[in-house]
Every structure is written in C-alpha cells, then in structure tokens.
Scaffold this active site. Structure first.
Site, mmCIF file in Angstrom:
data_model
loop_
_atom_site.group_PDB
_atom_site.id
_atom_site.type_symbol
_atom_site.label_atom_id
_atom_site.label_comp_id
_atom_site.label_asym_id
_atom_site.label_seq_id
_atom_site.Cartn_x
_atom_site.Cartn_y
_atom_site.Cartn_z
ATOM 1 N N LYS A 9 0.825 -1.213 0.000
ATOM 2 C CA LYS A 9 0.000 0.000 0.000
ATOM 3 C C LYS A 9 0.859 1.263 0.000
ATOM 4 O O LYS A 9 2.059 1.214 0.332
ATOM 5 C CB LYS A 9 -0.934 -0.041 1.215
ATOM 6 C CG LYS A 9 -1.931 -1.207 1.163
ATOM 7 C CD LYS A 9 -2.908 -1.158 2.332
ATOM 8 C CE LYS A 9 -3.952 -2.272 2.206
ATOM 9 N NZ LYS A 9 -5.011 -2.155 3.251
ATOM 10 N N TYR A 49 -12.614 -3.173 -3.391
ATOM 11 C CA TYR A 49 -13.157 -3.020 -2.041
ATOM 12 C C TYR A 49 -14.686 -2.897 -2.082
ATOM 13 O O TYR A 49 -15.267 -2.161 -1.274
ATOM 14 C CB TYR A 49 -12.526 -1.809 -1.354
ATOM 15 C CG TYR A 49 -11.090 -2.027 -0.893
ATOM 16 C CD1 TYR A 49 -10.707 -3.202 -0.238
ATOM 17 C CD2 TYR A 49 -10.121 -1.032 -1.072
ATOM 18 C CE1 TYR A 49 -9.394 -3.391 0.191
ATOM 19 C CE2 TYR A 49 -8.810 -1.218 -0.641
ATOM 20 C CZ TYR A 49 -8.449 -2.401 -0.001
ATOM 21 O OH TYR A 49 -7.157 -2.585 0.442
ATOM 22 N N ASN A 112 -2.360 -0.186 6.931
ATOM 23 C CA ASN A 112 -1.908 -1.482 7.460
ATOM 24 C C ASN A 112 -0.992 -2.249 6.489
ATOM 25 O O ASN A 112 -0.991 -3.473 6.445
ATOM 26 C CB ASN A 112 -3.107 -2.323 7.913
ATOM 27 C CG ASN A 112 -4.082 -2.568 6.785
ATOM 28 O OD1 ASN A 112 -3.835 -2.166 5.655
ATOM 29 N ND2 ASN A 112 -5.173 -3.239 7.075
ATOM 30 N N HIS A 115 -2.215 -5.434 1.346
ATOM 31 C CA HIS A 115 -3.423 -6.224 1.102
ATOM 32 C C HIS A 115 -2.966 -7.636 0.782
ATOM 33 O O HIS A 115 -1.955 -7.829 0.114
ATOM 34 C CB HIS A 115 -4.200 -5.673 -0.101
ATOM 35 C CG HIS A 115 -5.223 -6.651 -0.617
ATOM 36 N ND1 HIS A 115 -6.470 -6.794 -0.054
ATOM 37 C CD2 HIS A 115 -5.161 -7.588 -1.604
ATOM 38 C CE1 HIS A 115 -7.137 -7.744 -0.682
ATOM 39 N NE2 HIS A 115 -6.363 -8.257 -1.628
ATOM 40 N N GLU A 126 -8.812 -11.516 -7.942
ATOM 41 C CA GLU A 126 -7.989 -10.330 -7.705
ATOM 42 C C GLU A 126 -6.739 -10.320 -8.594
ATOM 43 O O GLU A 126 -6.335 -9.260 -9.083
ATOM 44 C CB GLU A 126 -7.601 -10.262 -6.222
ATOM 45 C CG GLU A 126 -8.808 -9.978 -5.334
ATOM 46 C CD GLU A 126 -8.489 -9.951 -3.848
ATOM 47 O OE1 GLU A 126 -7.338 -10.261 -3.459
ATOM 48 O OE2 GLU A 126 -9.406 -9.615 -3.069
HETATM 49 P P1 IDP Z 1 -8.228 -7.063 5.209
HETATM 50 O O1 IDP Z 1 -7.342 -6.081 4.470
HETATM 51 O O2 IDP Z 1 -7.595 -7.546 6.476
HETATM 52 O O3 IDP Z 1 -8.719 -8.196 4.317
HETATM 53 P P2 IDP Z 1 -10.873 -5.834 4.947
HETATM 54 O O4 IDP Z 1 -11.982 -5.909 5.949
HETATM 55 O O5 IDP Z 1 -11.046 -6.559 3.652
HETATM 56 O O6 IDP Z 1 -9.532 -6.260 5.708
HETATM 57 O O7 IDP Z 1 -10.645 -4.279 4.656
HETATM 58 C C1 IDP Z 1 -9.885 -3.841 3.571
HETATM 59 C C2 IDP Z 1 -9.052 -2.644 3.982
HETATM 60 O O8 IDP Z 1 -9.923 -1.567 4.360
HETATM 61 C C3 IDP Z 1 -8.194 -2.878 5.230
HETATM 62 O O9 IDP Z 1 -6.967 -3.533 4.936
HETATM 63 C C4 IDP Z 1 -7.980 -1.456 5.723
HETATM 64 O O10 IDP Z 1 -6.976 -0.773 4.976
HETATM 65 C C5 IDP Z 1 -9.338 -0.825 5.427
HETATM 66 N N1 IDP Z 1 -10.224 -0.898 6.594
HETATM 67 C C6 IDP Z 1 -10.920 -1.979 7.044
HETATM 68 N N2 IDP Z 1 -11.624 -1.669 8.163
HETATM 69 C C7 IDP Z 1 -11.357 -0.360 8.407
HETATM 70 C C8 IDP Z 1 -11.799 0.567 9.440
HETATM 71 O O11 IDP Z 1 -12.566 0.236 10.339
HETATM 72 N N3 IDP Z 1 -11.302 1.845 9.357
HETATM 73 C C9 IDP Z 1 -10.465 2.257 8.373
HETATM 74 N N4 IDP Z 1 -10.045 1.431 7.401
HETATM 75 C C10 IDP Z 1 -10.471 0.139 7.417
HETATM 76 MG MG MG Z 2 -10.053 -8.149 2.745
#
Ligand code: IDP
Ligand code: MG
Length: 153
Positions: A9, A49, A112, A115, A126
């Site tokens: 990212k 997303y 974070n 992905h 994907e």
């Molecule tokens: P993942 O990346 O662990 O699979 P997902 O639920 O698919 O998690 O969410 C995709 C991305 O959206 C996350 O990696 C993060 O960058 C962002 N995200 C998910 N939940 C939140 C939140 O509560 N606040 C802000 N960003 C979030």
């Molecule tokens: Mg995810």
C-alpha cells in the site's frame, strides 16, 4: 502451487518499507511470480473493495490507496493464500500479533501495509483484476528442492 495477490500500500512506499516486506516473503520461501508498480484508479478500488463501499471510512480508504502508486505482487507457493494471510496478520495493526507484517509495521486500522487475498477464489479474481496475461511468470527457482519435500510439490 497456489498463487495469491499482495498489494504493498502507499504507506509502505512512503515509509520506505518495500524492501523489508518483500524480504519476508522471499525468506519464507515464497516465489515472486509477478511484480509491478501501478497507480490505482477509483474504479478499480471500488471493485476491489466492493464489500466496503457503504462504510463511512471508504472515502478515506480510497484517498489513502491513491496517495502514491502501489506495488502489486503475485506470490506463489504451496497453500500460499493461507500462508500469506497468516504472515499479514489481523486487519488492525494495533491488534495484529507481533511477528506478522501488520503487527510489526503498523499502528493503524487503515494504514496497514499490505493487502493479501483472503481465499483461493478471491485470489484468482484479484490476480485477474490487477495483472494482464504475460505479467505472471511460471518459473521454478533452483532452490525449490531445499524448500519443499518431494511429496509437497
Ligand atoms: P483485510 O485487508 O484484512 O482483508 P478488509 O476488511 O477486507 O480487511 O478491509 C480492507 C481494507 O480496508 C483494510 O486492509 C484497511 O486498509 C481498510 N479498513 C478496514 N476496516 C477499516 C476501518 O474500520 N477503518 C479504516 N479502514 C479500514
Ligand atoms: Mg479483505
């Protein structure tokens, strides 16, 4: 052998962590079958997303994912989807366990680091979303026999 999508990212690029993150996958014994830099469009992010478009944080996530180009990778190995998700850690960096990529490099739920595809089915979808034909390479590293038993590959 399974393949999975990893996206480094924008925060990883900004924080100059690209080398350290890729190093972890290589040291683990995973194979880089494809890698390129690309600027993500709003359209591709809305698709990628789709499960989050209604969430209040989505506009911020869009902006964050478009802040710089990203690096997309096709990573290959036995059970690669599960192995890479395990190495990635929980979504929120503050909750991700030490030793995971998010646990070691992130303090955020949004910023974070990477992905990683969450199932074999979504990995296939994907990878097709981010890579064109001819951008994923099928080669066998010379050290393969030192990384797996013969009945594992
Ligand atoms: P993942 O990346 O662990 O699979 P997902 O639920 O698919 O998690 O969410 C995709 C991305 O959206 C996350 O990696 C993060 O960058 C962002 N995200 C998910 N939940 C939140 C939140 O509560 N606040 C802000 N960003 C979030
Ligand atoms: Mg995810």
């Amino acid at each position: 052998m399974e393949s999975t999508l990893v996206i480094l990212k924008p925060s990883t690029i900004q924080r100059a962590l690209v080398g350290q993150v890729i190093d972890r996958f290589q040291k683990k014994g995973l194979i880089i079958a494809g890698i390129k830099m690309m600027q993500l469009s709003e359209d591709i992010l809305r698709e990628h997303y789709a499960h989050l478009v209604e969430r209040p944080f989505f506009p911020g996530l869009l902006e964050s994912m478009r802040a710089t180009p990203v690096i997309v990778m096709c990573i290959k190995g036995k059970d690669a989807v599960e192995v890479v998700r395990g190495m990635t850690g929980a979504t929120n960096g503050r909750k991700a366990l030490p030793g995971t990529i998010r646990g070691d490099f992130s303090m955020s739920g949004q910023e974070n680091i990477i992905h990683a595809s969450d199932s074999v089915e979504s990995a296939a979808v994907e990878l097709a979303r981010f890579f064109s034909e001819g951008e994923i390479f099928d080669y066998v590293p010379a050290l393969m026999r030192s990384m797996y038993a013969s009945d594992e590959i």
